[in-house]
Design an enzyme around this catalytic site. Structure first.
Site, short mmCIF file in Angstrom:
data_model
loop_
_atom_site.label_atom_id
_atom_site.label_comp_id
_atom_site.label_asym_id
_atom_site.label_seq_id
_atom_site.Cartn_x
_atom_site.Cartn_y
_atom_site.Cartn_z
N HIS A 93 -4.59 48.39 -11.92
CA HIS A 93 -3.81 47.39 -11.19
C HIS A 93 -2.80 48.07 -10.24
CE1 HIS A 93 -2.31 42.97 -11.42
NE2 HIS A 93 -2.20 43.46 -10.19
N GLU A 103 -4.54 42.47 -19.44
CA GLU A 103 -4.07 43.80 -19.04
C GLU A 103 -2.97 44.25 -19.98
OE1 GLU A 103 -2.89 43.66 -14.93
OE2 GLU A 103 -4.95 43.61 -14.20
#
Length: 543
Positions: A283, A264
């Site tokens: 997220h 990420e």
């Protein structure tokens, strides 16, 4: 006595207010320190506690030589930005707030599930582009559908409750939640292979470990209904994204919703993000105002309770022990931890209970600590929160696992022995260990078989018919696949009968090697157990 608390990441005002209102606590807020390790290290010399989020990196260098610092609290679950072993060695208690994000993550899971079922994102984009196409976005109701929940911890159970409110039938899998405990929550406990073909929706809520990586992969996807929809709000890496895209393109999966990625942020051209049947969010599972307030309040309370009242809760490491006592039981703690890890990797169903029997010299030691060490090894690979001597037994009880112990100071076949018995819905598994000298741990029993095997590194465990040439076959097979054998031990009850073999390997055998073993009619079963190398200790024991 005054205590100074340092706050180096943005913390909700509600949390700061609790710290500032506590008599005898001085609060210093300086978020610039998160970007300046040298200044942070210097500031910590005058702090008794620190509250952080993900922005502050508490490395071994920053924590070195901090005689005043007593506690670190992470406002959140993950402690990846804290060198926990370094903190433990310094005698610093590390705590986190595992419950603060439960509601927000569970609700986001339901939001993605509903968005997926009713085609909300695609319908939104279509209408905003000027189209009115109701027929293109006909959805599916949740009521009457079956939801498969993989991982029944805090978040998994919270999702299950919400899904039941929508009229869904919930089935689930968790190796550490007994079927009886799952039933109390209205969940039918199943094996993974039983969940895949039954579920209309599947959501994962497990930690990311070598065992759970790609838990939803090509094989699992092939066993699912073509109408299934998959949601991941837990950890990137739990779903094999490439296999998922292939299944979507082939019409073997109806849709997916992904909130987490590995790494990420993910590459912008990642196929799973671009796929029209996939709903994605960056997220956002814990990104609610309430969650931020919750973790801040909990972090503040943890610090105040520790500094002013000596209370420890949600510790992720082991507070300092008396060093003489630690050295006295250290090898036993290591052995019990490894026995727990061994049981965790056996082919079993959900655990119902466990029992430890202490015989000989060990019976006079602090067996409560040793039992806790076993529990930590048994559960640590299946939980998304750190497990250690402090919380292992309470976590086991919360999962419906009762762990008992009994002692007999009279020695049996060995001067000292720890026998562990784990009962699952399938059978009872037995493993026992002993100590040779002052540093060697040995596995001396598996099931009904006695043996003498090293309990470290990679173990190949195989049951077989005791026939001439079989051991040579095992050696040749491993050699053909480039795997070196370090040690080999066999236990049997009678010549020519069934037996068990434990082989210590220098590397993990490839699947082809295990397949080759299975082709021999005298090999009844084989499995690979991965244990730490000799002398490797868990963070909470590195004191």
């Amino acid at each position: 006595m005054s205590h100074r608390v340092l706050v180096t990441d943005k913390l909700a005002e509600e949390g700061l207010a609790i710290l500032k209102a506590e008599p005898g606590v001085e609060v210093v807020v300086d978020t610039k320190l998160a970007k300046d390790p040298a200044a942070l290290k210097e500031a910590l010399r005058e702090a008794d506690g620190i509250a952080i989020r993900s922005g502050t990196q508490l490395t071994a260098d920053v924590l070195e030589g901090q005689p005043r610092l007593k506690a670190i609290v992470r406002a959140g679950v993950g402690v990846d930005n804290i060198d926990v072993p370094a903190a433990t060695r310094q005698g610093i208690v590390v705590m986190n707030t595992p419950g603060g994000n439960t509601t927000s993550t569970a609700e986001h899971t339901m939001a993605l599930m509903l968005s997926l079922a009713r085609n909300v994102p695609r319908a939104n984009d279509s209408l905003k582009s000027g189209k009115w196409d109701r027929n293109a976005f006909t959805g599916s109701e949740l009521e009457g559908k079956t939801l498969g929940v993989v991982g029944l911890g805090r978040v998994g159970l919270a999702v299950a409750r919400r899904a039941q409110g929508f009229g869904m039938t919930v089935i689930g899998y968790d190796p550490l939640l007994s079927a009886e405990k799952a039933q109390e929550h209205g969940i039918e406990s199943l094996r993974l292979e039983e969940i895949w073909p039954r579920a209309d929706f599947i959501t994962v809520h497990t930690p990311l470990t070598p065992e759970t990586r790609d838990i939803i992969g090509a094989k699992a996807l092939a066993a699912m209904k073509p109408t299934v929809r998959i949601i991941n709000c837990a950890r990137g890496g739990l779903v094999d994204e490439a296999a998922l895209v292939e299944a979507l393109n082939a019409g073997k999966v109806a849709g997916a919703a992904i909130d987490v990625f590995d790494p990420e942020p993910p590459p912008g051209d990642l196929p799973v993000i671009k796929h029209p049947k996939v709903v994605v969010t960056p997220h956002l599972g814990a990104s609610t105002e309430e969650a931020q307030v919750s973790v801040a309040v909990e972090a503040a309370q943890l610090l105040c309770n520790f500094l002013k009242r000596g209370q420890v809760k949600f510790a992720v490491n082991m507070p300092a022990l008396d060093r003489a006592e630690l050295q006295d039981v250290k090898l036993y703690l290591d052995m019990a931890w490894r026995l727990g890890m061994l049981h965790a990797q056996m082919d079993r169903g959900s655990i119902r209970n466990a029992r430890l029997i202490y015989r000989g010299e060990v019976a006079a030691k602090n067996t409560k600590l040793i039992t806790a060490s076993f529990a930590a090894g048994l559960m640590e690979s299946s939980l998304d929160e750190p497990v250690n001597l402090v919380n292992a037994m309470s976590l086991a009880r919360s999962r419906g696992i009762e762990i008992e112990e009994s002692s007999a100071e009279a020695p049996g076949d060995f001067g000292t022995m720890v026998q562990t018995e784990v009962t699952t819905e399938r059978k009872t598994y037995v493993a026992a260990g002993t100590l040779f000298g002052k540093q060697f741990i040995r596995l001396v029993r598996l099931g009904s078989y006695l043996l003498d095997a090293h309990m470290d590194g990679t173990l190949l465990v195989f049951t077989h018919h005791d026939r001439p040439g079989l051991i040579g076959f095992i050696g040749r097979t491993m050699g053909d696949h480039g795997v070196n054998i370090a040690q080999m031990n066999v236990g049997r009850e009678a010549p020519g009968g069934e037996a068990i073999g434990v082989v210590n390997l220098d590397s993990v055998p490839p699947p082809e090697a295990l397949s080759a073993l299975g082709e021999n009619p005298n090999v009844l079963s084989s499995s690979v157990i991965k244990l730490p190398e000799r002398g490797a200790l868990p963070p909470w024991l590195q004191l």
